[in-house]
Enzyme design. Structure first.
Site, PDB file in Angstrom:
ATOM      1  N   HIS A   1      -3.165   2.210  12.549  1.00  0.00           N
ATOM      2  CA  HIS A   1      -2.650   1.549  11.333  1.00  0.00           C
ATOM      3  C   HIS A   1      -3.170   0.109  11.365  1.00  0.00           C
ATOM      4  O   HIS A   1      -4.369  -0.124  11.392  1.00  0.00           O
ATOM      5  CB  HIS A   1      -1.123   1.683  11.345  1.00  0.00           C
ATOM      6  CG  HIS A   1      -0.407   1.335  10.075  1.00  0.00           C
ATOM      7  ND1 HIS A   1      -1.030   1.040   8.903  1.00  0.00           N
ATOM      8  CD2 HIS A   1       0.936   1.238   9.803  1.00  0.00           C
ATOM      9  CE1 HIS A   1      -0.132   0.773   7.959  1.00  0.00           C
ATOM     10  NE2 HIS A   1       1.077   0.885   8.489  1.00  0.00           N
TER      11      HIS A   1
ATOM     12  N   HIS B   1       0.821  -1.212   0.000  1.00  0.00           N
ATOM     13  CA  HIS B   1       0.000   0.000   0.000  1.00  0.00           C
ATOM     14  C   HIS B   1       0.854   1.261   0.000  1.00  0.00           C
ATOM     15  O   HIS B   1       0.623   2.165   0.794  1.00  0.00           O
ATOM     16  CB  HIS B   1      -0.978  -0.023   1.185  1.00  0.00           C
ATOM     17  CG  HIS B   1      -2.330   0.513   0.865  1.00  0.00           C
ATOM     18  ND1 HIS B   1      -3.019   1.358   1.681  1.00  0.00           N
ATOM     19  CD2 HIS B   1      -3.116   0.329  -0.217  1.00  0.00           C
ATOM     20  CE1 HIS B   1      -4.179   1.662   1.135  1.00  0.00           C
ATOM     21  NE2 HIS B   1      -4.257   1.048  -0.030  1.00  0.00           N
TER      22      HIS B   1
ATOM     23  N   ASP C   1      -9.587  -2.838   6.954  1.00  0.00           N
ATOM     24  CA  ASP C   1      -9.543  -3.550   8.231  1.00  0.00           C
ATOM     25  C   ASP C   1     -10.913  -3.940   8.767  1.00  0.00           C
ATOM     26  O   ASP C   1     -11.031  -4.868   9.563  1.00  0.00           O
ATOM     27  CB  ASP C   1      -8.828  -2.694   9.286  1.00  0.00           C
ATOM     28  CG  ASP C   1      -7.357  -2.560   8.977  1.00  0.00           C
ATOM     29  OD1 ASP C   1      -6.753  -3.578   8.596  1.00  0.00           O
ATOM     30  OD2 ASP C   1      -6.825  -1.445   9.090  1.00  0.00           O
TER      31      ASP C   1
ATOM     32  N   HIS D   1      -9.556   6.989   6.086  1.00  0.00           N
ATOM     33  CA  HIS D   1      -8.264   6.691   5.473  1.00  0.00           C
ATOM     34  C   HIS D   1      -7.556   7.984   5.126  1.00  0.00           C
ATOM     35  O   HIS D   1      -8.192   8.958   4.754  1.00  0.00           O
ATOM     36  CB  HIS D   1      -8.449   5.840   4.209  1.00  0.00           C
ATOM     37  CG  HIS D   1      -7.206   5.146   3.799  1.00  0.00           C
ATOM     38  ND1 HIS D   1      -6.288   5.711   2.959  1.00  0.00           N
ATOM     39  CD2 HIS D   1      -6.712   3.937   4.156  1.00  0.00           C
ATOM     40  CE1 HIS D   1      -5.276   4.876   2.803  1.00  0.00           C
ATOM     41  NE2 HIS D   1      -5.509   3.792   3.521  1.00  0.00           N
TER      42      HIS D   1
HETATM   43  N1  COA Z   1     -14.113   7.589  13.468  1.00  0.00           N
HETATM   44  C1  COA Z   1     -14.613   8.782  13.804  1.00  0.00           C
HETATM   45  N2  COA Z   1     -14.173   9.957  13.302  1.00  0.00           N
HETATM   46  C2  COA Z   1     -13.179   9.883  12.414  1.00  0.00           C
HETATM   47  C3  COA Z   1     -12.596   8.671  12.010  1.00  0.00           C
HETATM   48  C4  COA Z   1     -13.113   7.488  12.574  1.00  0.00           C
HETATM   49  N3  COA Z   1     -12.617   6.289  12.235  1.00  0.00           N
HETATM   50  N4  COA Z   1     -11.634   8.914  11.099  1.00  0.00           N
HETATM   51  C5  COA Z   1     -11.571  10.236  10.944  1.00  0.00           C
HETATM   52  N5  COA Z   1     -12.517  10.826  11.745  1.00  0.00           N
HETATM   53  C6  COA Z   1     -12.767  12.243  11.864  1.00  0.00           C
HETATM   54  C7  COA Z   1     -11.717  12.876  12.760  1.00  0.00           C
HETATM   55  O1  COA Z   1     -12.100  12.851  14.112  1.00  0.00           O
HETATM   56  C8  COA Z   1     -11.642  14.268  12.203  1.00  0.00           C
HETATM   57  O2  COA Z   1     -12.738  14.999  12.676  1.00  0.00           O
HETATM   58  P1  COA Z   1     -12.614  16.571  13.008  1.00  0.00           P
HETATM   59  O3  COA Z   1     -12.327  17.222  11.676  1.00  0.00           O
HETATM   60  O4  COA Z   1     -13.920  16.896  13.593  1.00  0.00           O
HETATM   61  O5  COA Z   1     -11.442  16.686  13.965  1.00  0.00           O
HETATM   62  C9  COA Z   1     -11.837  14.053  10.702  1.00  0.00           C
HETATM   63  O6  COA Z   1     -12.585  12.835  10.576  1.00  0.00           O
HETATM   64  C10 COA Z   1     -10.527  13.946   9.933  1.00  0.00           C
HETATM   65  O7  COA Z   1      -9.735  12.920  10.561  1.00  0.00           O
HETATM   66  P2  COA Z   1      -8.153  12.907  10.670  1.00  0.00           P
HETATM   67  O8  COA Z   1      -7.761  12.133  11.886  1.00  0.00           O
HETATM   68  O9  COA Z   1      -7.603  14.297  10.534  1.00  0.00           O
HETATM   69  O10 COA Z   1      -7.774  12.119   9.369  1.00  0.00           O
HETATM   70  P3  COA Z   1      -6.389  11.430   9.096  1.00  0.00           P
HETATM   71  O11 COA Z   1      -6.185  11.435   7.642  1.00  0.00           O
HETATM   72  O12 COA Z   1      -5.287  11.987   9.923  1.00  0.00           O
HETATM   73  O13 COA Z   1      -6.642   9.973   9.681  1.00  0.00           O
HETATM   74  C11 COA Z   1      -6.979   7.744   9.983  1.00  0.00           C
HETATM   75  C12 COA Z   1      -6.751   8.838   8.960  1.00  0.00           C
HETATM   76  C13 COA Z   1      -6.989   6.418   9.262  1.00  0.00           C
HETATM   77  C14 COA Z   1      -5.824   7.736  11.001  1.00  0.00           C
HETATM   78  C15 COA Z   1      -8.317   7.985  10.704  1.00  0.00           C
HETATM   79  O14 COA Z   1      -9.384   7.956   9.764  1.00  0.00           O
HETATM   80  C16 COA Z   1      -8.554   6.992  11.817  1.00  0.00           C
HETATM   81  O15 COA Z   1      -8.083   7.208  12.941  1.00  0.00           O
HETATM   82  N6  COA Z   1      -9.288   5.867  11.543  1.00  0.00           N
HETATM   83  C17 COA Z   1      -9.515   4.853  12.519  1.00  0.00           C
HETATM   84  C18 COA Z   1      -8.315   3.902  12.564  1.00  0.00           C
HETATM   85  C19 COA Z   1      -8.229   3.023  11.350  1.00  0.00           C
HETATM   86  O16 COA Z   1      -9.214   2.436  10.903  1.00  0.00           O
HETATM   87  N7  COA Z   1      -7.009   2.887  10.828  1.00  0.00           N
HETATM   88  C20 COA Z   1      -6.719   2.029   9.688  1.00  0.00           C
HETATM   89  C21 COA Z   1      -6.460   2.848   8.474  1.00  0.00           C
HETATM   90  S1  COA Z   1      -6.319   1.818   7.023  1.00  0.00           S
END
Ligand code: COA
Length: 374
Positions: A220, A185, A310, A259
């Site tokens: 992750h 990826h 996931d 994501h």
């Molecule tokens: N559940 C609830 N809210 C979520 C979310 C989730 N899984 N993923 C993102 N958001 C929200 C954030 O709280 C944020 O809200 P805000 O603007 O009110 O603060 C907004 O969406 C943007 O999120 P952000 O954390 O800035 O995005 P990112 O690009 O940094 O994060 C991830 C990407 C994957 C880290 C994030 O979506 C996440 O933590 N997901 C859950 C963990 C996961 O499934 N990881 C596997 C990835 S393949």
């Protein structure tokens, strides 16, 4: 300009080039060395994909047969590694077991000069399931298993060692498909960590040890275990809807959603979701699948967030009788192919990876000797 929380984490920054993978590229989607992920998931075996990534092209029949035969000879664990695995406590996280196992292997089978890199990649791919399940069975069943099975595939080997019998073809194929989807990826956090380590001209075991550490976290790879913990809390779709609405109101993260790169969907999800439904049907109990769909609907309706690879992988593994704490280690058994391919790609055109930082600390301070400090 100082990176804010929104623009931080190198979001949107191109940090190098790769010929291995496109993620969400317009007109291409998710591809490995130019091959569409759906073509690979539907038509290839994980071993073909592993060969594609680590050997640079899809194998012909003779090359595939030789590769499968070679991997089978590399599944054994040296006695010293077995002793180390036995010393790791039963309540350790299996990601830590793999991290220690790879690191220790780097001591007893050091890479030496980089001309051995393909052999090291093959060895790690072949023996990661052995390490994990040797430790697991030693503590669960108080038995010292033989890790050299006659199964042709990594998926079959994994399930055979776990359940102490060869798996059904359906389960083997489903695990094989998830291994294909997880294999590579682009510059995700663990791969990038591995490339940073590689950039110092360190050895492959060090790069993979670091990558495993990065994959472990719930933002992750650890998300598949966290997703399972979420869905098994609910006993119906209605309960799941109400529960997730409450979590969102409390600003809790719902693991398995969102994501960094994809904005509207994760292409791997459709494949996992299809398998989850099929295995739920086979098990004769749709509860977990219905709960998962309800969570998916709430997340889309409320936040426009979609399930990533996931989320449905969690129920797929659960239906195969795989304990939750082995979910992220399975990701390792697959992503080892992408990681080692990236190590080799980084080495082929290496430059030390050393970005700059915006300084946000205090201005120049006058040094006060210790006995004059208040
Ligand atoms: N559940 C609830 N809210 C979520 C979310 C989730 N899984 N993923 C993102 N958001 C929200 C954030 O709280 C944020 O809200 P805000 O603007 O009110 O603060 C907004 O969406 C943007 O999120 P952000 O954390 O800035 O995005 P990112 O690009 O940094 O994060 C991830 C990407 C994957 C880290 C994030 O979506 C996440 O933590 N997901 C859950 C963990 C996961 O499934 N990881 C596997 C990835 S393949």
């Amino acid at each position: 300009m100082t990176a804010s929380k929104k623009t931080g984490g190198l979001a949107g920054v191109t940090a190098g080039s790769t010929a291995l993978c496109t993620v969400g590229k317009e007109g291409a989607g998710l591809t490995y060395r130019g091959y569409d992920i759906y073509d690979l998931a539907d038509n290839a075996s994980f071993e073909e994909v592993a060969y594609l990534l680590t050997h640079g092209k899809l194998p012909n029949p003779a090359e595939l047969a030789a590769y499968i035969a070679r991997l089978k000879t590399l599944r054994g664990l040296p006695e010293k590694l077995r002793q180390v695995l036995e010393m790791i406590p039963a309540n350790a996280h299996p990601m830590d077991v793999q991290r220690t196992g790879v690191s220790f292997l780097g001591n007893i089978e050091p890479e030496g000069d980089f001309s051995n890199q393909v052999a090291v990649a093959d060895r790690l791919l072949a023996c990661l399931p052995s390490m994990l399940l040797y430790w697991h069975r030693f503590h669960q069943d108080r038995t010292r298993i033989e890790t050299e099975t006659d199964d042709d595939s990594v998926a079959g080997h994994f399930l055979h060692l776990l359940h102490d019998k060869p798996p059904s073809e359906r389960h083997r194929k489903c695990l094989d498909t998830t291994l294909i989807l997880y294999a590579e990826h682009e510059f995700n956090a663990s791969t990038f960590a591995g490339r940073v380590i590689t950039g110092t001209l360190s050895d492959m075991h060090s790069a993979i040890t670091g990558a495993i550490g990065a994959l472990r976290g719930p933002l992750h790879g650890g998300a598949n275990e966290a997703a399972m913990a979420l869905i098994e809390k609910f006993s119906s779709a209605d309960e799941a809807t109400a529960g997730v609405l409450g979590m969102l109101a409390r600003k809790e993260l719902i693991m398995g959603f969102g994501h960094r790169v994809y904005t509207t969907s994760d292409p791997r999800n459709a494949v996992n979701k299809r398998m989850s439904k099929m295995l739920a049907n086979e098990a004769g109990d749709m509860t977990l699948y219905d709960v998962s769909e309800a969570v998916e609907k709430v997340m889309w309706d409320e936040k426009k967030l979609f399930a990533n690879a996931d989320f449905f992988a969690a129920s797929v593994y659960h239906f195969m009788g795989i304990p939750t704490y082995l979910f992220t280690p399975i990701f390792v058994c697959s992503r080892i192919t992408g990681w080692t391919a990236h190590v080799m790609e980084q080495r082929a055109n290496n430059k030390l990876i050393r970005p700059a930082a915006d300084y946000i600390g205090p201005g120049l301070q006058k040094f006060v000797p210790i006995d004059e400090r208040k």
